[in-house]
Design an enzyme around this catalytic site. Structure first.
Site, PDB file in Angstrom:
ATOM      1  N   GLY A  39       0.871  -1.331   0.072  1.00 31.98           N
ATOM      2  CA  GLY A  39      -0.009  -0.245   0.083  1.00 31.98           C
ATOM      3  C   GLY A  39       0.800   1.374  -0.037  1.00 31.98           C
ATOM      4  N   LEU A  42      -1.089   7.244   2.784  1.00 32.92           N
ATOM      5  CA  LEU A  42      -0.222   7.982   3.532  1.00 32.92           C
ATOM      6  C   LEU A  42       0.720   7.213   4.344  1.00 32.92           C
ATOM      7  CD1 LEU A  42      -2.452  10.947   4.757  1.00 32.92           C
ATOM      8  CD2 LEU A  42      -0.476  11.175   3.227  1.00 32.92           C
ATOM      9  N   ALA A  43       0.304   6.124   5.165  1.00 30.06           N
ATOM     10  CA  ALA A  43       0.926   5.317   5.871  1.00 30.06           C
ATOM     11  C   ALA A  43       2.122   4.567   5.309  1.00 30.06           C
ATOM     12  CB  ALA A  43       0.216   4.298   6.626  1.00 30.06           C
ATOM     13  N   GLY A  44       1.468   3.962   3.913  1.00 29.69           N
ATOM     14  CA  GLY A  44       2.726   3.272   3.311  1.00 29.69           C
ATOM     15  C   GLY A  44       3.801   3.884   2.487  1.00 29.69           C
ATOM     16  N   HIS A 265     -19.876   8.810   8.272  1.00 29.33           N
ATOM     17  CA  HIS A 265     -19.642  10.458   8.246  1.00 29.33           C
ATOM     18  C   HIS A 265     -20.997  10.993   7.927  1.00 29.33           C
ATOM     19  CE1 HIS A 265     -17.994  14.119   7.105  1.00 29.33           C
ATOM     20  NE2 HIS A 265     -16.641  13.807   7.501  1.00 29.33           N
ATOM     21  N   ARG A 329     -18.283  12.914  14.717  1.00 30.83           N
ATOM     22  CA  ARG A 329     -19.080  12.340  13.548  1.00 30.83           C
ATOM     23  C   ARG A 329     -20.294  11.499  14.054  1.00 30.83           C
ATOM     24  NH1 ARG A 329     -13.870  11.509   9.795  1.00 30.83           N
ATOM     25  NH2 ARG A 329     -13.720  13.841   9.117  1.00 30.83           N
ATOM     26  N   GLU A 446      -4.735   3.185   8.409  1.00 27.07           N
ATOM     27  CA  GLU A 446      -6.323   2.784   8.713  1.00 27.07           C
ATOM     28  C   GLU A 446      -6.257   1.149   8.930  1.00 27.07           C
ATOM     29  OE1 GLU A 446      -8.915   4.217   5.934  1.00 27.07           O
ATOM     30  OE2 GLU A 446     -10.740   3.174   6.608  1.00 27.07           O
ATOM     31  N   ARG A 456     -13.342   7.823  15.119  1.00 30.13           N
ATOM     32  CA  ARG A 456     -12.078   8.967  14.943  1.00 30.13           C
ATOM     33  C   ARG A 456     -12.729  10.252  14.833  1.00 30.13           C
ATOM     34  NH1 ARG A 456     -10.280  10.981  10.628  1.00 30.13           N
ATOM     35  NH2 ARG A 456     -11.634   9.785   8.976  1.00 30.13           N
ATOM     36  N   LEU A 462      -5.295  11.362   8.768  1.00 34.41           N
ATOM     37  CA  LEU A 462      -3.928  11.614   7.963  1.00 34.41           C
ATOM     38  C   LEU A 462      -2.971  11.620   8.920  1.00 34.41           C
ATOM     39  CD1 LEU A 462      -5.272  14.470   5.673  1.00 34.41           C
ATOM     40  CD2 LEU A 462      -5.311  11.920   5.216  1.00 34.41           C
TER      41      LEU A 462
END
Lengths: 658, 257
Positions: A39, A42-44, A265, A329, A446, A456, A462
Site C-alpha cells: 500500500g 499516507l502510511a505506506g 460520516h 461524527r 487505517e 475517529r 491523516l
C-alpha cells in the site's frame, strides 16, 4: 495471550524512553535487510520513503497504476497537530485527551499519546517537503476547526489536504526509487503472506497486467493497505479500496481487532438511485461554516429557501449547545438519522438534511470583508458577493464537486447531505511496536486498529497515517530487525513460497471455474445492503443474528453462482474484484459477530439495546472495557481474545458535548 | 433540475493488450438516468455485457471524486469529455441527451502505451517525478513549520500548481503529446516555495531530460493542455518552467547527478 508491549513508566515519557532504549540496526546491516510495504497511501508511502532513507532495501506495492493514486489522496479537510499556533489552549495532552474521548474510551492511552506527540513533527516534515498548506497574510500557517474539539488545530490545503500530503509522501517515495533504495511495484496486489518458521518472510502478489503470480522475499512485511469500508458496497472509499491484504494476513494468524467499529460520516451527498457506485464526502470542515437543519414541520415539501428562519430546526445547535454543529461524527450522524426516521427528512427520498452556508457567508465572511474594505451599511447582496469570495477560497473545490454531482448550486441553495460509511476504526490488532500478532508482520494507518477507539475525530486519519509511517515504524521496525541481521535472504524457491503460491493459484482457478450467472457487482451490492441495514448506524441483536445467516447464505451463493468473464493470465478487473468481494463476504460475518458480542453502545457502534434516556450511546465500562481481538481458528470460525484497556491518566466518563 | 432517462449509442475502443491492434466496437445502452456519472453508465454497460456472456470494457478508475487522477477517457474528441475543469468520473450524464452517440477512446500518446481497452500505462509520469520532482529532505530533518514565513500569494500559487492530479489529459490533448503542463506544474509548485529553491535548477533540467527520454513531444504553444485540464492548471506554469530552464541552462555548472 496478546501482549500489547506498552513500555513502563509515565505516559508522557514512554515514547521518549522507548526511542532511547530500543534496539538499533547499524547502517551497513540495514543495507542487507529487505522490507516489503503493502500500500502506498499516507502510511505506506511515508513508511517506504522513511525506511528507504534509512538504507533498508524496500519493495513497495500498490494495486493502482501509480502510488500517487492511493485513497489517502481523497481526504479533504485537514490534519491535526498540537502546535498551538493559535494560542488557544492546545497542547499534546489536549490532543491526546480529545482523541481518547472522541474514541469513546476504547483506544489505548499509550499509542494515542505517542500520536499526539509526533503530530507536531508531521507538520514540520510536510512543510519541509513543500506541502503547500494554507497560510495567513503574514506568511504563517493557518488553522481551522474540526468536530469534537474546541481549539483550532487543523492544518489544511483548501479541500485537498489529503492530496497535498500524499503527493509529498509520494515525492519522497519516488526520490528513494530514484536512489535505488525502494523498488516500486505498481498494479500488483498482495494475495498472501509467506510464513517461515513462524515469521512473516514474504508475499505472493498478483501482477494485475499479466495475471501472473509473483513471489517476493522480505525480512519483514509492513501492511498499510487501508480500511475496509467497502464491505458496505456504498461508501466514500475509492472503488478499489479493499480488505484483501489485511484479511489474508488475518488468515495467516494476525488477530483482527474491533471489526465492528465503523465510522459513518454525517455529511455526504445522498444516494440518488440504484445506479449509485459510491458516495461522495463533503468535508467535515464545512461544518465550521455550514449550519445543519431540517424543517420543523414533518414532511415539509417546500423548497429550502422558501422555509422561513423560524420554521427551521437547527437540531445540532438545539441538542448540543456547547459544540453545536461541531459535535463528533458519530453523534452528528445519529442525530441526522433520528430526524429523518422521525419524518423530518428533505429531498425526494426524505433521507437527507440541509447543510446551509447562507448564515455564515453573510454574517461571518461577508461582514468581515465589508469591514476590511470599509464598506458602511452594506446591503445583503453586497455581503453575499463578498462572503462568496471567501467561501470559494476555503471550500471552492467541494462546492464545485457538489454541483457536478447534484446539478444544484450550493452557494444558492443549501446542500442536501446524509451520513455514509467513511472509515473503519477496526483493523489488524497491533502492539505498541505496530506489530501484529504474527512476528515480523507490521500494520500501519487505517489498516490497524490502534488509535481511534470506537470513533475517529476528523482530521486524525491523516495524522495517524503519517505518524505511523514517518515517525513510528522507523524505530519499531529497527527494534525487530536488530535480531534478524544474520538472516540471509531466503530464495523464493523455498517450499514455503511454492506452497503459498499454489494455494493462491488454486483459489483463483476455483473462482474462474464457477462460471455462474450472477455478476460480482450484484453480490457486492447484496452484501452491502445487509451490512448497511443490519450492521450500520444502528444495530440490534435480532438484526445481527439475521445478518450472519444472510451473509453465510450469500457467500455460499457466490461460490456457486458468480460469473467472472475473461481469463486468468490477462488484465481482468472483474477477477480482481471477485477476489476482493470474496474476502468482504467473510469479513462481513466477523463484523456482525463482533457487533453482536459487544452489547453496549460506544462511538460509532450503536446498539439500540444500550442507550441513555435521550438517545445517546451508553457504554458499559464494567463489561466491555477491552479490545476485541478475533483469532481465526478454521474456516469462518473465530475465537475472541480480550485485551483489557487500562486507563491510568484519563478517567472515562459519559461523553458529553452539550 | 429536471431528471430524465436516455438511450445512447457508444463507440468504444477495444484492444486486448499492448501487442495487438484495436478497433471500435458499438454498444447500445438504454434507460440511462441523467443523474448517473459517466462511469456509472459504463458500469451499467459492463454489467449488461457480462450477463450476455461478453467481455466487459476495461477502464481505469478509483476514487470517483475527481482527485486520484486514475480515470482517463477521451470522450467525443476531448480528454475527460465536454465539461470544463472536470474529470471523467465527475462528468454526469446530464451532459448528454437521448439518442446521442458517444465515442470513447484511450489517451493516445507514444509515451502512454495502451495496456487494455481504455487503460494506458502512465508510469512515464512517475519516472519524470523520480528525475527531480521532489525536495531532497530526509524524514526528521525539518525545522519548525512556521520558521520560514511564505507570502500567502506564493503559497496560493504553489498550491494551484500542486493541484495537478497527474491524469495525463494534457498529454492526450496535445498534438505533440507534450508533458510540459504536467512537468511545469511540478517545477512551479516547488520553485515557488523557499524549501524548493536550492534544487530548482537541477530539477528543471533533469525533469525535462527525462521527459524527452520518455518520448513526449515538444510544446506546441497552442494551449490545448490548459483547455482540458480537469484541475485548471494554468499555462503560465510553462512560462515559469521555461525561465527556470533557461537560467539553469546558462549556469553551466549544473549537471545531472
Amino acid at each position: 495471550m496478546l501482549d500489547s508491549k506498552i513500555p513502563a513508566g509515565k505516559l508522557e515519557d514512554k515514547w521518549t524512553d522507548y526511542k532511547g532504549h530500543c534496539k538499533l540496526v547499524n547502517p551497513a546491516n540495514k543495507r542487507k535487510l529487505e522490507v516489503i510495504v503493502i500500500g502506498t497511501g499516507l502510511a505506506g508511502a511515508s513508511a517506504a520513503a522513511a525506511l528507504g532513507e534509512q538504507g533498508y532495501q524496500v519493495k513497495a506495492f500498490c494495486f493502482q497504476d501509480s502510488p500517487r493514486r492511493a485513497h489517502s489522496i481523497a481526504a479533504q479537510g485537514g490534519i491535526n497537530a498540537a502546535k498551538n499556533y493559535q494560542n488557544d489552549g492546545d497542547s499534546v495532552f489536549r490532543l491526546f485527551y480529545d482523541t481518547i474521548k472522541g474514541g469513546d474510551y476504547r483506544a489505548r492511552e499509550a499509542n494515542v499519546h505517542r500520536l499526539a506527540e509526533v503530530s507536531v513533527n508531521i507538520i514540520d516534515q510536510c512543510v519541509a517537503q513543500g506541502v503547500p498548506f494554507a497560510r495567513e497574510y503574514g506568511g504563517l500557517l493557518n488553522n481551522r476547526s474540526f468536530g469534537g474539539v474546541q481549539v483550532k488545530r487543523t492544518f489544511y490545503a483548501a479541500g485537498q489536504t489529503g492530496q497535498q500530503l500524499l503527493i509529498g509522501a509520494y515525492q519522497a517515495l519516488e526520490r528513494q526509487v530514484a536512489l535505488g533504495n525502494v523498488k516500486m511495484y505498481n498494479r500488483h496486489e498482495m494475495q498472501d503472506i509467506v510464513m517461515i518458521d513462524g515469521k512473516a518472510r514474504g508475499i505472493i502478489a498478483r501482477n494485475l497486467i499479466s495475471g501472473q503470480l509473483e513471489r517476493f522475499f522480505g525480512h519483514a512485511v509492513v501492511l498499510a493497505s487501508g480500511g475496509y469500508g467497502n464491505v458496505f458496497y456504498l461508501s466514500t472509499n475509492a472503488m478499489g479500496s479493499n480488505v484483501t491484504a489485511a484479511w489474508r494476513a488475518h488468515k495467516k494468524g494476525a488477530h483482527f481487532a474491533n471489526p465492528c467499529f465503523t465510522q459513518i460520516h454525517p455529511t455526504c451527498i445522498p444516494v440518488s438511485g440504484d445506479h449509485q457506485s459510491k458516495l461522495t464526502l463533503m468535508s467535515e470542515s464545512l461544518r465550521n461554516d455550514g449550519r445543519i437543519w431540517v424543517p420543523k414541520k414533518q414532511n415539509d415539501t417546500r423548497k429550502a429557501n422558501d422555509i422561513p428562519e423560524e420554521e427551521r430546526d437547527y437540531y445540532l445547535e438545539r441538542r448540543y449547545p456547547a459544540f453545536g454543529n461541531l459535535v463528533p461524527r458519530d453523534v452528528a450522524s445519529r442525530a441526522a438519522k433520528e430526524r429523518c426516521d422521525a419524518g423530518y427528512g428533505v429531498g425526494t427520498t426524505k433521507q437527507a438534511v440541509y447543510l446551509d452556508f447562507k448564515y455564515n457567508l453573510i454574517n461571518k465572511y461577508g461582514k468581515a470583508e465589508a469591514n476590511k474594505h470599509g464598506i458602511q451599511n452594506p446591503d445583503t447582496e453586497t455581503l453575499v458577493r463578498l462572503g462568496k469570495e471567501v467561501v470559494k477560497e476555503e471550500y471552492g473545490n467541494l462546492f464545485d464537486m457538489y454541483e457536478k454531482i447534484t446539478g444544484e448550486n450550493p452557494y444558492e441553495v443549501p446542500m442536501r447531505i446524509y451520513p455514509a460509511v467513511h472509515y473503519t476504526m477496526g483493523g489488524l490488532w497491533v502492539d505498541y511496536d505496530l506489530m501484529t500478532s504474527v512476528k515480523g508482520m507490521f500494520c500501519l494507518g487505517e489498516a490497524n486498529f490502534s488509535d481511534h477507539g470506537a470513533n475517529r475525530l476528523g482530521a486524525s486519519a491523516l495524522m495517524q497515517g503519517l505518524a505511523d509511517g514517518y515517525f513510528v515504524i522507523p524505530y519499531t521496525l529497527g527494534n525487530y530487525l536488530a535480531d534478524e541481521i544474520s538472516v540471509k535472504p531466503i530464495p523464493t524457491t523455498d517450499r514455503a513460497f511454492v506452497e503459498a503460491e499454489a494455494k493462491v493459484n488454486e483459489r483463483i482457478n476455483r473462482l474462474m471455474s464457477i462460471q455462474g450467472t450472477q455478476t460480482v457487482e450484484s453480490f457486492h451490492k447484496r452484501l452491502g445492503k445487509i451490512m448497511w441495514e443490519k450492521c450500520g448506524m444502528a444495530r440490534n441483536e435480532q438484526g445481527l443474528k439475521e445478518a450472519i445467516q444472510e451473509i453465510r447464505a450469500l457467500r455460499e451463493d457466490f461460490w456457486k453462482n458468480v460469473r467472472i468473464p475473461g481469463g486468468i493470465y490477462e488484465m481482468n478487473p472483474e477477477l480482481d474484484k471477485a477476489n476482493r468481494v470474496a474476502d468482504f463476504l467473510e469479513l462481513g460475518e466477523l463484523m456482525c459477530m463482533d457487533a453482536l458480542e459487544r452489547n453496549e453502545s460506544c462511538g460509532g457502534h450503536f446498539r439500540e439495546e444500550s442507550q441513555t434516556p435521550d438517545g445517546e450511546a451508553l457504554r458499559h465500562d464494567d463489561q466491555y472495557m477491552y479490545v476485541s481481538a478475533w483469532k481465526l481458528n478454521g474456516e469462518n470460525s473465530w475465537e475472541l481474545e480480550k485485551e483489557p484497556l487500562n486507563y491510568e491518566v484519563i478517567k472515562p466518563t459519559q461523553r458529553n458535548y452539550k | 433540475m429536471e431528471h430524465y432517462n436516455m438511450n445512447l449509442t457508444l463507440k468504444v475502443w477495444k484492444q486486448k493488450n499492448a501487442e495487438t491492434g484495436g478497433k471500435f466496437e458499438t454498444y447500445k445502452v438504454s434507460n440511462i438516468s441523467s443523474e448517473m456519472s459517466f462511469l456509472e453508465m459504463f458500469d451499467v454497460l459492463n454489467e449488461q455485457l457480462i450477463r450476455e456472456g461478453k467481455e466487459p470494457i476495461a477502464f481505469d478508475h478509483d476514487c470517483r471524486e475527481g482527485i486520484c487522477g486514475m480515470c482517463s477517457m477521451y470522450i467525443n474528441g476531448r480528454p475527460h469529455g465536454p465539461w470544463h475543469g472536470t474529470t471523467t468520473c465527475q462528468l454526469h450524464m446530464r451532459a448528454f441527451k437521448d439518442g446521442d452517440t458517444i465515442v470513447v477512446e484511450p489517451w493516445r500518446a507514444k509515451a502512454f502505451p495502451v495496456v487494455k481497452d481504455l487503460i494506458v500505462d502512465r508510469s512515464a509520469f512517475d519516472r519524470i517525478i523520480q528525475a527531480g520532482g521532489y525536495i531532497s529532505v530526509n524524514t526528521g530533518n525539518a525545522q519548525d513549520g512556521n520558521a520560514i514565513p511564505i507570502p500567502k500569494e506564493n503559497a496560493d500559487k504553489a498550491f494551484a500548481a500542486a493541484a495537478c492530479i497527474g491524469c495525463g489529459a494534457c498529454v492526450a490533448a496535445c498534438k505533440n503529446s507534450s508533458a510540459l503542463l504536467f512537468l511545469s506544474a511540478k517545477v512551479s509548485h516547488l520553485a515557488l516555495l523557499p524549501q524548493g529553491e536550492a534544487e530548482k535548477k537541477d530539477r528543471a533540467l533533469n525533469m525535462i531530460a527525462q521527459m524527452d527520454k520518455e518520448g513526449f513531444g515538444s510544446c506546441t504553444n497552442t494551449g490545448a493542455c490548459e483547455a482540458v485540464c480537469p484541475k485548471e492548471i494554468e499555462i503560465t506554469n510553462i512560462a515559469r518552467l521555461n525561465r527556470e530552464y533557461l537560467t539553469a541552462g546558462l549556469a553551466s555548472d549544473t549537471k545531472k547527478h
